[in-house]
Design a protein around this motif. Structure first.
Motif, mmCIF file in Angstrom:
data_model
loop_
_atom_site.group_PDB
_atom_site.id
_atom_site.type_symbol
_atom_site.label_atom_id
_atom_site.label_comp_id
_atom_site.label_asym_id
_atom_site.label_seq_id
_atom_site.Cartn_x
_atom_site.Cartn_y
_atom_site.Cartn_z
ATOM 1 N N GLY A 121 25.932 -25.221 4.532
ATOM 2 C CA GLY A 121 26.320 -24.397 5.663
ATOM 3 C C GLY A 121 27.791 -24.559 5.973
ATOM 4 O O GLY A 121 28.522 -25.266 5.272
ATOM 5 N N THR A 122 28.212 -23.913 6.993
ATOM 6 C CA THR A 122 29.615 -23.902 7.395
ATOM 7 C C THR A 122 29.673 -24.091 8.893
ATOM 8 O O THR A 122 28.841 -23.568 9.624
ATOM 9 C CB THR A 122 30.252 -22.549 7.018
ATOM 10 N N SER A 123 30.681 -24.833 9.346
ATOM 11 C CA SER A 123 30.816 -25.007 10.785
ATOM 12 C C SER A 123 32.272 -24.892 11.213
ATOM 13 O O SER A 123 33.192 -25.163 10.440
ATOM 14 C CB SER A 123 30.228 -26.339 11.239
ATOM 15 N N VAL A 124 32.444 -24.482 12.449
ATOM 16 C CA VAL A 124 33.762 -24.413 13.070
ATOM 17 C C VAL A 124 34.006 -25.778 13.704
ATOM 18 O O VAL A 124 33.160 -26.280 14.443
ATOM 19 C CB VAL A 124 33.820 -23.277 14.119
ATOM 20 N N THR A 125 35.145 -26.368 13.402
ATOM 21 C CA THR A 125 35.483 -27.699 13.922
ATOM 22 C C THR A 125 35.904 -27.614 15.388
ATOM 23 O O THR A 125 36.100 -26.517 15.936
ATOM 24 C CB THR A 125 36.634 -28.303 13.112
ATOM 25 N N GLN A 126 36.070 -28.771 16.009
ATOM 26 C CA GLN A 126 36.569 -28.804 17.394
ATOM 27 C C GLN A 126 37.916 -28.110 17.480
ATOM 28 O O GLN A 126 38.209 -27.412 18.445
ATOM 29 C CB GLN A 126 36.661 -30.240 17.900
ATOM 30 N N GLU A 127 38.768 -28.307 16.451
ATOM 31 C CA GLU A 127 40.079 -27.657 16.407
ATOM 32 C C GLU A 127 39.911 -26.134 16.410
ATOM 33 O O GLU A 127 40.625 -25.415 17.098
ATOM 34 C CB GLU A 127 40.830 -28.114 15.156
ATOM 35 N N GLY A 128 38.949 -25.639 15.627
ATOM 36 C CA GLY A 128 38.668 -24.207 15.574
ATOM 37 C C GLY A 128 38.151 -23.677 16.900
ATOM 38 O O GLY A 128 38.538 -22.599 17.360
ATOM 39 N N LYS A 129 37.285 -24.446 17.538
ATOM 40 C CA LYS A 129 36.741 -24.042 18.837
ATOM 41 C C LYS A 129 37.835 -23.989 19.897
ATOM 42 O O LYS A 129 37.843 -23.101 20.747
ATOM 43 C CB LYS A 129 35.620 -24.995 19.260
ATOM 44 N N LYS A 130 38.779 -24.935 19.824
ATOM 45 C CA LYS A 130 39.907 -24.919 20.771
ATOM 46 C C LYS A 130 40.768 -23.683 20.559
ATOM 47 O O LYS A 130 41.217 -23.071 21.526
ATOM 48 C CB LYS A 130 40.765 -26.175 20.612
ATOM 49 N N LEU A 131 40.994 -23.326 19.288
ATOM 50 C CA LEU A 131 41.795 -22.139 18.983
ATOM 51 C C LEU A 131 41.118 -20.878 19.522
ATOM 52 O O LEU A 131 41.769 -20.026 20.131
ATOM 53 C CB LEU A 131 42.037 -22.015 17.482
ATOM 54 N N ILE A 132 39.816 -20.760 19.321
ATOM 55 C CA ILE A 132 39.069 -19.605 19.844
ATOM 56 C C ILE A 132 39.227 -19.530 21.355
ATOM 57 O O ILE A 132 39.539 -18.470 21.913
ATOM 58 C CB ILE A 132 37.573 -19.688 19.460
ATOM 59 N N ALA A 133 39.012 -20.658 22.042
ATOM 60 C CA ALA A 133 39.104 -20.680 23.506
ATOM 61 C C ALA A 133 40.512 -20.325 23.971
ATOM 62 O O ALA A 133 40.682 -19.556 24.930
ATOM 63 C CB ALA A 133 38.700 -22.053 24.044
ATOM 64 N N HIS A 134 41.518 -20.861 23.294
ATOM 65 C CA HIS A 134 42.907 -20.580 23.659
ATOM 66 C C HIS A 134 43.215 -19.092 23.480
ATOM 67 O O HIS A 134 43.813 -18.461 24.360
ATOM 68 C CB HIS A 134 43.861 -21.435 22.819
ATOM 69 N N PHE A 135 42.789 -18.529 22.358
ATOM 70 C CA PHE A 135 43.018 -17.106 22.100
ATOM 71 C C PHE A 135 42.348 -16.252 23.172
ATOM 72 O O PHE A 135 42.963 -15.331 23.714
ATOM 73 C CB PHE A 135 42.483 -16.717 20.719
ATOM 74 N N ARG A 136 41.096 -16.550 23.482
ATOM 75 C CA ARG A 136 40.357 -15.760 24.477
ATOM 76 C C ARG A 136 40.987 -15.888 25.867
ATOM 77 O O ARG A 136 40.991 -14.923 26.633
ATOM 78 C CB ARG A 136 38.875 -16.145 24.495
ATOM 79 N N GLU A 137 41.520 -17.051 26.199
ATOM 80 C CA GLU A 137 42.197 -17.228 27.486
ATOM 81 C C GLU A 137 43.482 -16.390 27.526
ATOM 82 O O GLU A 137 43.764 -15.714 28.517
ATOM 83 C CB GLU A 137 42.509 -18.701 27.730
ATOM 84 N N LEU A 138 44.258 -16.428 26.449
ATOM 85 C CA LEU A 138 45.455 -15.589 26.379
ATOM 86 C C LEU A 138 45.095 -14.113 26.488
ATOM 87 O O LEU A 138 45.793 -13.341 27.146
ATOM 88 C CB LEU A 138 46.204 -15.825 25.059
ATOM 89 N N GLU A 139 43.995 -13.748 25.853
ATOM 90 C CA GLU A 139 43.542 -12.353 25.892
ATOM 91 C C GLU A 139 43.219 -11.919 27.326
ATOM 92 O O GLU A 139 43.594 -10.825 27.750
ATOM 93 C CB GLU A 139 42.321 -12.209 24.987
ATOM 94 N N LYS A 140 42.560 -12.790 28.092
ATOM 95 C CA LYS A 140 42.242 -12.480 29.497
ATOM 96 C C LYS A 140 43.522 -12.314 30.320
ATOM 97 O O LYS A 140 43.636 -11.396 31.131
ATOM 98 C CB LYS A 140 41.382 -13.578 30.116
ATOM 99 N N GLU A 141 44.464 -13.226 30.106
ATOM 100 C CA GLU A 141 45.730 -13.148 30.838
ATOM 101 C C GLU A 141 46.504 -11.884 30.469
ATOM 102 O O GLU A 141 47.091 -11.241 31.331
ATOM 103 C CB GLU A 141 46.563 -14.398 30.570
ATOM 104 N N LEU A 142 46.489 -11.539 29.198
ATOM 105 C CA LEU A 142 47.160 -10.317 28.747
ATOM 106 C C LEU A 142 46.509 -9.087 29.380
ATOM 107 O O LEU A 142 47.204 -8.182 29.842
ATOM 108 C CB LEU A 142 47.108 -10.210 27.227
ATOM 109 N N ALA A 143 45.197 -9.063 29.425
ATOM 110 C CA ALA A 143 44.486 -7.928 30.015
ATOM 111 C C ALA A 143 44.852 -7.750 31.486
ATOM 112 O O ALA A 143 45.085 -6.624 31.944
ATOM 113 C CB ALA A 143 42.976 -8.103 29.860
ATOM 114 N N LEU A 144 44.929 -8.859 32.231
ATOM 115 C CA LEU A 144 45.313 -8.774 33.650
ATOM 116 C C LEU A 144 46.741 -8.248 33.803
ATOM 117 O O LEU A 144 47.004 -7.373 34.626
ATOM 118 C CB LEU A 144 45.190 -10.142 34.325
#
Length: 127
Positions: A92-115
């Motif tokens: 199988g394949t998994s997203v590491t903690q580093e990958g999860k942090k990147l996803i969260a950071h991107f989504r947070e930037l996306e929310k701020e950009l949308a506002l």
């Protein structure tokens, strides 16, 4: 010549506000980048535990998905995605903690950009 309705026209970028479309990328120090498509790929790998399934969900080949994951892994100090070999447990394949942090950071930037873009859109008025 017939005029297409506005909602039928394919425009670039994501519609973050009623009047403004945009795209953004997070770039690595040595080339490499992560945008919405790569984030969705990471999210699908996390959801399904499989690069193959993640790729299929996105209408992408396994080869292309693996190439994108390798590029993202190379731009990061630590891997974003790791593969476990098959065997009795099936691998199988998994997203590491580093990958999860990147996803969260991107989504947070996306929310701020949308506002920001929604406020900017309101200032446009009837332009």
């Amino acid at each position: 010549m017939s005029q297409k309705r506005v909602d039928e026209v394919k425009l670039p970028g994501e519609q973050y506000s009623s009047r403004v479309r945009a795209r953004f990328w997070i770039t690595g120090e040595q080339q490499g980048y992560v945008g919405i498509g790569r984030i969705e790929l990471l999210e699908n790998v996390e959801r399904y535990g499989s690069i193959n399934r993640a790729a299929k969900e996105m209408g992408m080949s396994y080869k292309k998905a693996w190439k994108l994951i390798e590029e993202m892994n190379q731009m990061s100090e630590r891997p974003l995605v790791v593969k476990a070999q098959g065997g009795r447990s099936g691998g199988g394949t998994s997203v590491t903690q580093e990958g999860k942090k990147l996803i969260a950071h991107f989504r947070e930037l996306e929310k701020e950009l949308a506002l920001f873009l929604e406020r900017a859109s309101e200032k446009l008025g009837n332009v």
